[in-house]
Design a protein around this motif. Structure first.
Motif, PDB file in Angstrom:
ATOM      1  N   SER A 129       0.842  -1.198   0.000  1.00 45.01           N
ATOM      2  CA  SER A 129       0.000   0.000   0.000  1.00 45.01           C
ATOM      3  C   SER A 129       0.875   1.244   0.000  1.00 45.01           C
ATOM      4  O   SER A 129       0.603   2.218  -0.704  1.00 45.01           O
ATOM      5  CB  SER A 129      -0.917   0.004   1.227  1.00 45.01           C
TER       6      SER A 129
ATOM      7  N   GLY B 160       1.048   1.434  -3.674  1.00 49.18           N
ATOM      8  CA  GLY B 160      -0.095   0.669  -4.152  1.00 49.18           C
ATOM      9  C   GLY B 160      -1.420   1.376  -3.932  1.00 49.18           C
ATOM     10  O   GLY B 160      -2.356   1.247  -4.731  1.00 49.18           O
TER      11      GLY B 160
ATOM     12  N   ASP C 180      -3.945   1.903  -6.970  1.00 51.59           N
ATOM     13  CA  ASP C 180      -5.305   1.379  -6.890  1.00 51.59           C
ATOM     14  C   ASP C 180      -6.334   2.484  -7.095  1.00 51.59           C
ATOM     15  O   ASP C 180      -7.372   2.276  -7.734  1.00 51.59           O
ATOM     16  CB  ASP C 180      -5.519   0.702  -5.531  1.00 51.59           C
ATOM     17  N   TRP C 181      -6.059   3.682  -6.595  1.00 57.93           N
ATOM     18  CA  TRP C 181      -6.974   4.822  -6.786  1.00 57.93           C
ATOM     19  C   TRP C 181      -7.097   5.162  -8.266  1.00 57.93           C
ATOM     20  O   TRP C 181      -8.201   5.344  -8.783  1.00 57.93           O
ATOM     21  CB  TRP C 181      -6.449   6.014  -5.983  1.00 57.93           C
TER      22      TRP C 181
ATOM     23  N   ARG D 197      -6.362   3.215 -10.822  1.00 62.08           N
ATOM     24  CA  ARG D 197      -6.952   2.067 -11.514  1.00 62.08           C
ATOM     25  C   ARG D 197      -8.470   2.076 -11.385  1.00 62.08           C
ATOM     26  O   ARG D 197      -9.193   1.898 -12.380  1.00 62.08           O
ATOM     27  CB  ARG D 197      -6.361   0.783 -10.920  1.00 62.08           C
ATOM     28  N   ARG D 198      -8.967   2.269 -10.167  1.00 65.90           N
ATOM     29  CA  ARG D 198     -10.414   2.274  -9.966  1.00 65.90           C
ATOM     30  C   ARG D 198     -11.072   3.484 -10.621  1.00 65.90           C
ATOM     31  O   ARG D 198     -12.164   3.386 -11.157  1.00 65.90           O
ATOM     32  CB  ARG D 198     -10.726   2.241  -8.465  1.00 65.90           C
TER      33      ARG D 198
ATOM     34  N   ASP E  92      -8.168  -2.795 -14.836  1.00 65.96           N
ATOM     35  CA  ASP E  92      -7.708  -3.856 -13.939  1.00 65.96           C
ATOM     36  C   ASP E  92      -6.191  -3.744 -13.799  1.00 65.96           C
ATOM     37  O   ASP E  92      -5.526  -2.928 -14.450  1.00 65.96           O
ATOM     38  CB  ASP E  92      -8.137  -5.239 -14.436  1.00 65.96           C
ATOM     39  N   TRP E  93      -5.620  -4.567 -12.923  1.00 63.96           N
ATOM     40  CA  TRP E  93      -4.186  -4.474 -12.660  1.00 63.96           C
ATOM     41  C   TRP E  93      -3.360  -4.847 -13.892  1.00 63.96           C
ATOM     42  O   TRP E  93      -2.295  -4.272 -14.131  1.00 63.96           O
ATOM     43  CB  TRP E  93      -3.805  -5.364 -11.481  1.00 63.96           C
TER      44      TRP E  93
ATOM     45  N   GLY F  17       3.653  -5.874  -4.055  1.00 58.59           N
ATOM     46  CA  GLY F  17       3.370  -4.807  -5.006  1.00 58.59           C
ATOM     47  C   GLY F  17       4.412  -4.650  -6.082  1.00 58.59           C
ATOM     48  O   GLY F  17       4.256  -3.799  -6.957  1.00 58.59           O
TER      49      GLY F  17
END
Length: 500
Positions: free
Chosen positions: A276, A314, A318-319, A321-322, A327-328, A417
């Protein structure tokens, strides 16, 4: 193994890693064989901008799921074939996300949701630390950031005095979990050293920091060595976990020192872990502070480690990406498309503030803000995604520059990560360093199991890390050196005032 003709099972240790958004449980035999592993997640909530909270009740429910699942796997399959007499848990060890605050009543019940390391609500409560005499502040050995336990506790005392009056203990996350297991409150030096309430060279609570912040010492728990027994599993907790009561529980450690213990990192060897957040860590025998970095206690009986921390790794990826509905796989594929610079787009990923020296606005040492610049009509999803990956890598390089001696030429790479090879190659180019990936299953949970072994006096031979082929900087290194100059200018620029 038998006692009085009764099968009692094969000795094993249980390590529990309480992370920011999920918990891992690992069952390992004393011979080093991994017998069972499981994890379960829970949300991080942000009821207001800049806040980050967790529900300890959800931590416990996830811990029960993960431990039961790990025990079931240890009792089935190939592990059971090799251990027909079953598995007996001899000790439990814990580690967890560092910093943060869990205010609890005398029985361990939380009096409000937990405040987490990424929380920024205490940005206006840092003056008692910045106003300390230079000598006393240096003894804290860490930059003053709002997500640490001390500033969060001062915020609570000022903003929610009823909650503080109702509290008996101010605990760190893994210490709350241990109290839920044993009914006893305690902490360990590795977690205490990350509170801004700890005199790092003296290895004790800082009375100067407590007095300056006006915080009651009665809230601080006893401090026990990380590898000591801190209590025994209660009947209630044992029934929920599927274990017998009375199993010894170690004091445990923070997640980073637990991972260091498992990996056996040598002094002055720099290890980069990406999750993270991201941490560049090097064990040291010198507790002296250094600008922009942290000095914490290890999980060993003595010693410290230096750390240059990145809050937004991370969590920032992730922020993005969403936000873009990617997707990853698409995110990391973008790191391999186009060239350095993402078509002119630059992302400064300081979404929860940042700790590296020179960032921010002077409103406390983590006052940095995220930025996105260089957009044009030609900017597409790929450029935005690549800029996100580059921005996190550039932020890690910025943190590495704070280490004594500057960014190292070689770095040992760990953490989930940084598994994707495309990100690894980009990271090597940005850092201009040789990366030496080391694979070790759940290192923090393994470190917790090692502490459990110490607490019960059981020798444990952990599996050795597996070294992968090194990753050398490539032809994009020079381009990223130039991009880093642009990044530094953006990351250290004063924040513009909001429109009124």
């Amino acid at each position: 193994m038998r006692s009085g003709g009764r099968a009692v099972g094969t000795d094993a240790l249980l390590g529990v890693d309480l992370g920011t958004s999920g918990v891992k449980a690992l069952v390992i035999g004393v011979d080093g064989e991994l017998l069972g592993e499981a994890e379960a997640g829970y949300p991080v909530r942000s009821p207001q901008p800049g806040w980050a909270e967790g529900d300890p009740g959800e931590w416990w429910a996830a811990t029960v799921r993960a431990v039961r699942s790990a025990l079931e796997r240890a009792a089935s399959g190939r592990a059971a074939e090799r251990r027909p007499d079953g598995v007996r848990i001899s000790g439990i060890g814990l580690d967890g996300q560092m910093h943060g605050l869990v205010l609890t009543a005398a029985d361990g019940a939380p009096v409000r949701p937990a405040l987490l390391w990424a929380d920024r609500r205490a940005a206006g409560d840092l003056e008692p630390w910045t106003a300390l005499p230079a000598g006393e502040r240096e003894r804290l050995a860490n930059p003053v950031v709002p997500g640490m336990t001390g500033p969060l506790l001062r915020w609570a005392a000022r903003s929610e005095p009823d909650a503080v009056r109702a509290a008996r203990w101010a605990l760190l996350p893994k210490d709350w979990l241990r109290m839920r297991l044993t009914g006893a409150a305690a902490t360990d030096p590795s977690d205490a050293s990350a509170t801004l309430l700890w005199d790092v060279p003296a290895d004790t609570w800082s009375r100067a920091a407590l007095a300056s912040a006006g915080l009651p010492e009665r809230l601080l728990p006893p401090v026990l060595p990380s590898g000591s027994a801190a209590g025994a599993l209660t009947g209630e907790a044992a029934a929920e976990l599927g274990l017998p009561p009375g199993v010894p529980v170690a004091a445990g450690a923070g997640d980073t020192p637990a991972g260091l213990l498992a990996s056996g990192a040598g002094e002055d060897e720099v290890r980069l872990t990406v999750g993270s957040g991201a941490q560049l860590v090097a064990p040291t025998g010198d507790p002296a502070p250094f600008p922009g970095g942290h000095v914490y206690r290890t999980a060993e009986p003595g010693g410290w480690y230096r750390m240059a921390a990145v809050q937004n790794a991370g969590i920032a990826l992730d922020w993005v990406r969403r936000l873009l509905g990617a997707d990853w796989e698409e995110l990391y594929a973008a790191a391999d498309q186009g060239g350095p610079g993402a078509g002119g787009v630059l992302f400064v990923p300081h979404l929860t503030g940042e700790r590296t020296a020179g960032t921010g606005t002077g409103r406390g040492e983590d006052g940095a803000a995220g930025r996105l610049s260089g957009l044009s009509l030609g900017t597409g999803r790929t450029e935005l995604l690549r800029a996100a990956v580059e921005g996190v890598a550039l932020s890690i390089r910025h943190a590495a520059s704070a280490l004594p001696g500057g960014a190292p030429a070689t770095i040992r790479l760990t953490g989930g990560g940084a598994r994707d090879p495309r990100f690894r190659h980009l990271l090597a180019d940005v850092l201009g360093a040789e990366l030496r990936p080391t694979s070790l299953r759940s290192p923090s949970a393994l470190g917790a199991a090692l502490l459990a072994a110490r607490a019960v006096g059981v020798p444990l031979a952990p599996p050795p890390p597996r070294n992968e082929p090194p990753i050398h900087p490539g032809p994009n290194t020079e381009a990223y050196r130039e991009l880093y100059t642009r990044y530094l200018k953006a990351a250290t620029a004063p924040e513009e005032p909001p429109l009124r």
